[in-house]
Write a protein that holds these residues in place. Sequence first.
Motif, PDB file in Angstrom:
ATOM      1  N   PHE A  29       0.893  -1.196   0.000  1.00 20.16           N
ATOM      2  CA  PHE A  29       0.000   0.000   0.000  1.00 20.16           C
ATOM      3  C   PHE A  29       0.905   1.212   0.000  1.00 20.16           C
ATOM      4  N   ASP A  30       0.188   2.349  -0.291  1.00 21.39           N
ATOM      5  CA  ASP A  30       0.919   3.607  -0.273  1.00 21.39           C
ATOM      6  C   ASP A  30       0.297   4.543   0.768  1.00 21.39           C
ATOM      7  N   MET A  31       0.822   5.710   0.919  1.00 23.36           N
ATOM      8  CA  MET A  31       0.404   6.682   1.944  1.00 23.36           C
ATOM      9  C   MET A  31      -0.981   7.220   1.706  1.00 23.36           C
ATOM     10  N   SER A  32      -1.448   7.305   0.502  1.00 21.50           N
ATOM     11  CA  SER A  32      -2.788   7.837   0.178  1.00 21.50           C
ATOM     12  C   SER A  32      -3.860   6.917   0.723  1.00 21.50           C
ATOM     13  N   SER A  39      -9.293   9.055   7.150  1.00 21.75           N
ATOM     14  CA  SER A  39     -10.386   9.996   6.903  1.00 21.75           C
ATOM     15  C   SER A  39     -11.727   9.314   7.112  1.00 21.75           C
ATOM     16  N   ARG A  40     -11.808   8.054   6.577  1.00 25.65           N
ATOM     17  CA  ARG A  40     -13.094   7.356   6.785  1.00 25.65           C
ATOM     18  C   ARG A  40     -13.335   7.080   8.265  1.00 25.65           C
ATOM     19  N   LEU A  41     -12.260   6.728   8.980  1.00 24.24           N
ATOM     20  CA  LEU A  41     -12.414   6.494  10.411  1.00 24.24           C
ATOM     21  C   LEU A  41     -12.840   7.777  11.158  1.00 24.24           C
ATOM     22  N   ASN A  42     -12.251   8.872  10.750  1.00 24.52           N
ATOM     23  CA  ASN A  42     -12.628  10.157  11.390  1.00 24.52           C
ATOM     24  C   ASN A  42     -14.093  10.500  11.118  1.00 24.52           C
ATOM     25  N   ASN A  43     -14.491  10.261   9.866  1.00 30.58           N
ATOM     26  CA  ASN A  43     -15.909  10.535   9.523  1.00 30.58           C
ATOM     27  C   ASN A  43     -16.844   9.650  10.346  1.00 30.58           C
TER      28      ASN A  43
END
Length: 567
Positions: A29-32, A39-43
């Motif tokens: 995987f990469d950083m993005s 971001s999904r976890l924060n949402n």
Amino acid sequence: MGKTKRSKTPGGNKVMTTMTANPLLPDAFDMSDVVALVSRLNNTIATLTGQIEKERKAHKLQVARLDKKASEDSKQKEELMRLVAELTEENRKLREQNSKNPGNSNLPPSSQGYGKPPVGKDRKDSEKKSAARNTRSLRTKKGGHKGGQPGSRDTGGFSAPVPDETNELFHFSNQCAACPDLCECMDKHMASTGPARNEYGFKILTVRTIHKTCSLLCPKDGKLKSGAYPAGISGSNQYGNSIRELSIALVMRGITSYRRVQEILSYHTGTNIAVGTIHGHVVSFAQKCKELCEDIKEYLVSQQYVGADETGLRADGHLMWVHTLCDKLATYLESNKKRGNAGMDEIGLISALGDGTVLTSDFWSAYKKYGNIVNAFCLAHLERELVAAAEREPGSATLFQELQTLLQAICHERNECVGNGIDTMDALALDTFKRKYDKIIKTLKQSFPPVTKRPDGSTRGKIAQGRTRSLISRFENYKDSILRFAEDFNIEPTNNLSELSLRNSKVTQAVRKCFRNEQGLENYCYMQSVFDTVGKAKTKVLAFIREIYRGQASVLMRSMLGLKMQT
């Protein structure tokens, strides 16, 4: 992330690293991808936090509503409890008011109406019925015989008057009465006559007295001297004193309306007398009585022992108060718009009494505010209140009955002394009565302790003690005034004289319903004061009315009251 394992080998330490795969993360995987995942976890966290906050606010609002509802329910409960307490107290007062009767309150006997218990043929049965309805009289048997008592004014029997005219009638059988030879048979064949039976009646004759003035020419001085008409002869026609006397007798003594007096006089005298004329007779007669009332006031103010009372009467559409001051020889009535000390001060009789005058009255507070008098309180009022207290507090009824019995015993002992010509009660007997009195009052105080706080918890103002506790305090605080009649036999145990002086006014109101104006009530007080005073002197009131019109009443009044004649 991998785990590092260290293994020991003979040749030395060698580090061997083994990588274990994470199922949440891809192998490559990469950083993005990490940023997107975060971001999904924060949402998700933000959404969950918003939902939690929304639910917390809703829960807080619901809790506030429940608290508000609970507070309202609590207030409503307190209001309902207060209302229940008020209704309970009101119900108690109404029951107590409804249970009042002439035996346990100051209500007159006429207030019972048709509710008065019937008196049966069997005296015991009637007493049981009276006791069941709490209407037994406070009077006790004195052991006297039935009928008229010694010293009674009523002679009884038939008193034959002296006839002015006598008619003799003979009565025959119907056959003889129709016979044409009746007169002849009476002269020749009269056998016998039965015993005479007398019938007395009266007839009213209308007499006209003609008054003429004469003028004479005096032969000595040559002057013309003319006579004058008597006082009251002012017109060509007027009614005489006999009609005036009968009008006053029917209006005041007969308590008859002007209209009915007019009907009676018109029928029996043949005169068409007007209602206004009768009213004029009453007004002029009341003014004559007003002059006599000054003599009555002069007498009462000089007395050492008097009684006072008051009652309400309707006049001119509103309530008026009739105050009375009286003793065994005289009665004075006066009306006033005010009942309390203001009305008494306007009348000015009680304040004019001499220092140390003993005033017998009920427990009305207005009589206690005069420093020039000594109060003596009515025993009959206290007995009725004790009966009411025994009914109100059945658990302590025996104590109230003991106190009532004690008061009656003291009164009986006092009356026995008076009957035997003794001026004072034995000191030892009086002291024994007083010690019994104090003992009963002490026991009652323990049974009914004073109220120190109100049910609602408020502290402002005087705390009501209730009727029972107030009655006990009255017996304790006014012991000397209550028992004063036992130490001075000139003091009456009851205030019956004052109440009797007002009884005729209540009967008059029951018949007439009210007085048309205040002046009519004032005139009534003047006339009734004179009539009641004359009645106490055992003088015929109707004869005194004639003396008033003759102008001799003032001399007779002052003589009856023992006053010095005016010069």
